[in-house]
Design a protein around this motif. Structure first.
Motif, PDB file in Angstrom:
ATOM      1  N   GLU A   1     -67.112  29.315 -83.993  1.00 17.79           N
ATOM      2  CA  GLU A   1     -67.122  29.599 -85.532  1.00 17.79           C
ATOM      3  C   GLU A   1     -68.287  28.923 -86.078  1.00 17.79           C
ATOM      4  O   GLU A   1     -68.469  27.638 -85.796  1.00 17.79           O
ATOM      5  N   VAL A   2     -69.401  29.525 -86.864  1.00 15.61           N
ATOM      6  CA  VAL A   2     -70.597  28.410 -87.294  1.00 15.61           C
ATOM      7  C   VAL A   2     -69.995  27.557 -88.373  1.00 15.61           C
ATOM      8  O   VAL A   2     -69.162  28.052 -89.173  1.00 15.61           O
ATOM      9  N   GLN A   3     -70.511  26.574 -88.297  1.00 17.39           N
ATOM     10  CA  GLN A   3     -70.143  25.275 -89.281  1.00 17.39           C
ATOM     11  C   GLN A   3     -71.525  24.768 -89.300  1.00 17.39           C
ATOM     12  O   GLN A   3     -72.246  24.268 -88.718  1.00 17.39           O
ATOM     13  N   LEU A   4     -71.912  24.625 -91.063  1.00 14.55           N
ATOM     14  CA  LEU A   4     -72.838  23.790 -91.455  1.00 14.55           C
ATOM     15  C   LEU A   4     -72.357  22.822 -92.434  1.00 14.55           C
ATOM     16  O   LEU A   4     -71.643  23.071 -93.343  1.00 14.55           O
ATOM     17  N   VAL A   5     -72.236  21.544 -92.061  1.00 12.87           N
ATOM     18  CA  VAL A   5     -71.516  20.522 -92.922  1.00 12.87           C
ATOM     19  C   VAL A   5     -72.739  19.509 -93.513  1.00 12.87           C
ATOM     20  O   VAL A   5     -73.300  18.637 -92.690  1.00 12.87           O
ATOM     21  N   GLU A   6     -72.748  19.702 -94.844  1.00  8.41           N
ATOM     22  CA  GLU A   6     -73.921  18.795 -95.338  1.00  8.41           C
ATOM     23  C   GLU A   6     -73.107  17.272 -95.700  1.00  8.41           C
ATOM     24  O   GLU A   6     -71.783  17.306 -95.874  1.00  8.41           O
ATOM     25  N   SER A   7     -73.924  16.267 -95.925  1.00 11.04           N
ATOM     26  CA  SER A   7     -73.492  15.000 -96.112  1.00 11.04           C
ATOM     27  C   SER A   7     -74.840  14.125 -97.026  1.00 11.04           C
ATOM     28  O   SER A   7     -75.983  14.529 -96.792  1.00 11.04           O
ATOM     29  N   GLY A   8     -74.412  13.308 -97.490  1.00  6.73           N
ATOM     30  CA  GLY A   8     -75.812  12.249 -98.100  1.00  6.73           C
ATOM     31  C   GLY A   8     -75.918  12.373 -99.488  1.00  6.73           C
ATOM     32  O   GLY A   8     -76.767  11.646-100.142  1.00  6.73           O
TER      33      GLY A   8
ATOM     34  N   VAL B   1     -80.142  35.098 -95.650  1.00  9.78           N
ATOM     35  CA  VAL B   1     -79.902  34.067 -94.825  1.00  9.78           C
ATOM     36  C   VAL B   1     -78.118  34.304 -94.248  1.00  9.78           C
ATOM     37  O   VAL B   1     -77.504  34.737 -94.983  1.00  9.78           O
ATOM     38  N   ASP B   2     -78.198  33.985 -93.059  1.00 12.33           N
ATOM     39  CA  ASP B   2     -77.021  34.504 -92.200  1.00 12.33           C
ATOM     40  C   ASP B   2     -75.729  33.612 -92.591  1.00 12.33           C
ATOM     41  O   ASP B   2     -74.662  33.980 -92.807  1.00 12.33           O
ATOM     42  N   TYR B   3     -75.979  32.049 -92.543  1.00 10.79           N
ATOM     43  CA  TYR B   3     -74.978  31.155 -92.646  1.00 10.79           C
ATOM     44  C   TYR B   3     -75.384  30.126 -93.643  1.00 10.79           C
ATOM     45  O   TYR B   3     -76.652  29.575 -93.635  1.00 10.79           O
ATOM     46  N   TRP B   4     -74.140  29.643 -94.467  1.00  9.54           N
ATOM     47  CA  TRP B   4     -74.312  28.674 -95.594  1.00  9.54           C
ATOM     48  C   TRP B   4     -73.226  27.517 -95.460  1.00  9.54           C
ATOM     49  O   TRP B   4     -72.231  27.985 -94.896  1.00  9.54           O
ATOM     50  N   GLY B   5     -73.609  26.513 -95.662  1.00  4.29           N
ATOM     51  CA  GLY B   5     -73.003  25.339 -95.651  1.00  4.29           C
ATOM     52  C   GLY B   5     -71.951  25.290 -97.145  1.00  4.29           C
ATOM     53  O   GLY B   5     -72.271  26.232 -98.018  1.00  4.29           O
ATOM     54  N   ARG B   6     -71.187  24.428 -97.328  1.00  5.44           N
ATOM     55  CA  ARG B   6     -70.368  24.434 -98.471  1.00  5.44           C
ATOM     56  C   ARG B   6     -71.171  23.442 -99.699  1.00  5.44           C
ATOM     57  O   ARG B   6     -70.827  23.609-100.892  1.00  5.44           O
ATOM     58  N   GLY B   7     -72.035  22.807 -99.292  1.00  9.49           N
ATOM     59  CA  GLY B   7     -72.933  22.266-100.356  1.00  9.49           C
ATOM     60  C   GLY B   7     -72.694  20.594-100.518  1.00  9.49           C
ATOM     61  O   GLY B   7     -71.567  20.274-100.113  1.00  9.49           O
ATOM     62  N   THR B   8     -73.569  19.911-100.893  1.00  5.73           N
ATOM     63  CA  THR B   8     -73.266  18.385-101.534  1.00  5.73           C
ATOM     64  C   THR B   8     -73.997  18.289-102.672  1.00  5.73           C
ATOM     65  O   THR B   8     -75.016  18.835-103.127  1.00  5.73           O
ATOM     66  N   GLN B   9     -73.357  17.516-103.457  1.00 10.38           N
ATOM     67  CA  GLN B   9     -74.009  17.317-104.977  1.00 10.38           C
ATOM     68  C   GLN B   9     -74.804  16.178-104.986  1.00 10.38           C
ATOM     69  O   GLN B   9     -74.391  15.000-104.307  1.00 10.38           O
ATOM     70  N   VAL B  10     -75.776  16.505-105.367  1.00  6.69           N
ATOM     71  CA  VAL B  10     -77.001  15.372-105.953  1.00  6.69           C
ATOM     72  C   VAL B  10     -76.973  15.412-107.468  1.00  6.69           C
ATOM     73  O   VAL B  10     -77.291  16.248-108.104  1.00  6.69           O
TER      74      VAL B  10
ATOM     75  N   ALA C   1     -75.005  18.712 -90.311  1.00  6.49           N
ATOM     76  CA  ALA C   1     -74.431  18.927 -89.121  1.00  6.49           C
ATOM     77  C   ALA C   1     -73.969  20.339 -88.659  1.00  6.49           C
ATOM     78  O   ALA C   1     -73.125  20.882 -89.384  1.00  6.49           O
ATOM     79  N   ALA C   2     -74.839  20.725 -87.646  1.00  8.95           N
ATOM     80  CA  ALA C   2     -74.479  22.342 -87.284  1.00  8.95           C
ATOM     81  C   ALA C   2     -73.824  22.300 -86.028  1.00  8.95           C
ATOM     82  O   ALA C   2     -73.900  21.469 -85.188  1.00  8.95           O
ATOM     83  N   SER C   3     -72.773  23.500 -85.922  1.00  3.58           N
ATOM     84  CA  SER C   3     -72.122  23.669 -84.627  1.00  3.58           C
ATOM     85  C   SER C   3     -71.794  25.214 -84.523  1.00  3.58           C
ATOM     86  O   SER C   3     -71.660  25.939 -85.686  1.00  3.58           O
TER      87      SER C   3
END
Length: 122
Positions: A1-8, A109-118, A23-25
């Motif tokens: 399963e593709v995962q894109l996890v944003e942070s910061g 774009v094929d894959y998206w993360g859930r996003g991080t608020q700035v 972080a991608a996996s």
């Protein structure tokens, strides 16, 4: 399963800096083009920056060049976005994206993360 996890992400004052990480996996990171989109309240989603597989930037939104820097660490399967001199208009949800083909404003774009608020505000 593709995962894109944003942070910061976070809440900062104008002029501050933030570094976003993604972080991608679930896929071979070094073979994929990577990028960052953002979406501000009431506005369309826009491509902030994208990078080629060998850490050579492909695209920066015109207004952001010089303040934002995209980079990747293929050994760590991690994408970064260094954001300096932040402005209130940079307030948005920032999304990490991945694609097997070059990422430009008009390309899918094929894959998206859930996003991080700035949020940038005084």
């Amino acid at each position: 399963e593709v995962q894109l996890v944003e942070s910061g992400g976070g809440f900062v004052q104008p002029g501050a800096s933030l570094r976003l990480s993604c972080a991608a996996s679930g896929f071979t990171f070094r073979d994929y083009y990577m990028g960052w989109f953002r979406q501000a309240p009431g506005k369309e989603r826009e491509l902030v920056a994208s990078v080629q597989v060998m850490d050579s930037p492909t695209y920066y939104a015109g207004s952001l060049m010089g303040r934002f820097t995209i980079s990747r660490d293929n050994a760590k399967s991690t994408l970064y976005l260094q954001m300096n001199s932040l402005k209130p208009e940079d307030t948005a949800v920032y999304y990490c994206v991945a694609s097997p083909t070059i990422i430009l404003p008009s390309t899918p774009v094929d894959y998206w993360g859930r996003g991080t608020q700035v949020t940038v505000s005084s």
